[in-house]
Scaffold this active site. Structure first.
Site, PDB file in Angstrom:
ATOM      1  N   ASP A 205       0.769  -1.180  -0.079  1.00 29.00           N
ATOM      2  CA  ASP A 205       0.089  -0.018   0.205  1.00 29.00           C
ATOM      3  C   ASP A 205       0.942   1.057   0.094  1.00 29.00           C
ATOM      4  OD1 ASP A 205      -2.325   1.813   0.531  1.00 29.00           O
ATOM      5  OD2 ASP A 205      -3.528   0.136   0.802  1.00 29.00           O
ATOM      6  N   HIS A 228       2.143   2.028  -2.952  1.00 28.39           N
ATOM      7  CA  HIS A 228       1.156   3.090  -3.958  1.00 28.39           C
ATOM      8  C   HIS A 228       1.747   4.427  -3.752  1.00 28.39           C
ATOM      9  CE1 HIS A 228      -2.669   0.193  -3.105  1.00 28.39           C
ATOM     10  NE2 HIS A 228      -1.624  -0.393  -3.861  1.00 28.39           N
TER      11      HIS A 228
END
Length: 380
Positions: A205, A228
């Protein structure tokens, strides 16, 4: 009856303080089979100026959580392996597996937290506590490793004047069918004057996510893989007022990242994002190299996506300079996408030296509701 002069009292207090400062609390394996008990005891005994030692070569197995508050001037020598508890949904109610609160905490060493995250990934359960949650001022955390976190690695909340550096994060599922989702490396909120630097991160993430109430954050020298990216937000969910300011992302690298540099706010949100700098950012094979939107929506929280899309937080005074590398061809995304609200357009953007190599199918850049976009070469 004996009376003592002020000089004698001062000497006594000085000796007492020195004795406390010399206290060393070496963590030992608990006889009860839960080493969180002995870890908590060590912090309690050394909470005022003492030194907590996790010996090199030792392994501790936690079956409950560590929570230590009121720490003052504590030094932690962390050179052991600490295994977090196995998958158990009862831990979902906890704020963290390892929580430390206080002033002038120095936590360093070559130790490792092993998160036992695979059980959480296999169950597709995203409700695990964060691994490490400091609530610290004038403090330092560095040198150690976190592997296989069940969810996020660090929650930096309520912190000030604190440094995080030379950290290693490596969280990847062993089963591709059950990825290690929601494993942010750093979540920062309600904090000021924070430095995060010189660390290596592999996760599933955000490499870093900046949430509301942050003023003064410098992120530098990070290498992130498969993450991310470097994200400001999400902010303003469900009409909330959020404010972030004075953020610097300098000399960072993201490899095979979903996003490179990102600012995301929810429609209908209130507040402001101001004074943001992304400088010297190396993006290799990024799906969305530069992505700024006031229309953020998480499909898993669709009820929060119904706010007034014409307004959101104001985003201003943003500098994006020397962002370079390559864009992925797999998603057909623009190198630069700035999509702001009609009622709260983005303004005072300075874009320069953006050198992302396009793929053959890369669409043109997007600049919507960005004041002054007609004079920005990347928007033409």
């Amino acid at each position: 009856m004996h009376f003592f002069g002020t000089g004698a009292i001062a000497s006594f207090l000085l000796l007492a303080t020195a004795a406390q400062a010399a206290t060393v609390c070496t963590v030992k394996t608990s006889s009860k089979g839960d080493d969180a008990v002995s870890i908590n005891a060590a912090f309690e005994s050394c909470k005022n100026g003492g030194t907590v030692v996790f010996p090199a070569g030792a392994t501790f197995n936690m079956k409950s959580v560590v929570s230590a508050s009121g720490l003052k001037g504590v030094t932690v020598k962390f050179d052991s392996t600490v295994n977090l508890p196995a998958y158990n949904t009862a831990f979902a109610k906890e704020k963290a597996y390892f929580y430390l609160a206080g002033d002038k905490i120095t936590f360093s060493g070559k130790g490792t937290f092993y998160g036992n995250g695979q059980g959480w990934y296999n169950a597709a359960n995203k409700n695990a506590p964060v691994v490490f949650k400091p609530k610290a001022s004038n403090s330092y955390f560095g040198g150690f490793t976190i592997k296989q976190a069940p969810r996020a690695h660090f929650s930096v909340n309520g912190c000030s004047n604190t440094i995080f550096e030379n950290l290693t994060i490596n969280t990847v599922s062993s089963n591709a069918k059950y990825p290690a989702k929601n494993t942010d490396a750093f979540d920062v909120s309600a904090s000021s004057d924070i430095t995060i630097r010189n660390s290596n991160i592999v996760n599933g993430d955000d490499c870093i996510a900046v949430n509301g109430g942050v003023n003064g954050l410098t992120v530098s020298g990070l290498t992130c893989t498969g993450s991310h990216g470097f994200s400001v937000g999400s902010l303003g969910k469900d009409g909330k007022t959020d404010v972030v300011s004075n953020l610097k992302f300098l000399n960072n690298k993201c490899i095979d990242c979903q996003n490179g540099v990102r600012i995301k706010t929810w429609p209908g949100g209130k507040g402001s994002v101001t004074g943001i700098t992304f400088d010297n950012i190396n993006l290799q094979n990024a799906e969305n190299p530069i992505l700024i939107t006031t229309h953020y929506c998480d499909n898993q929280k669709s009820s929060s996506c119904t706010g007034n899309d014409a307004t959101s937080l104001s985003i201003s005074d943003v500098t994006i300079n020397n962002v370079y590398g390559t864009v992925s061809s797999s998603k057909k995304k623009s190198i630069l996408s700035i999509d702001c609200s009609t009622g709260t357009p983005c303004k005072n953007f300075n874009l320069s030296n953006i050198k992302i190599t396009a793929a053959s199918n890369t669409p043109k850049n997007v600049c919507k509701n960005l004041s002054g976009s007609s004079s920005i070469s990347y928007c033409k």
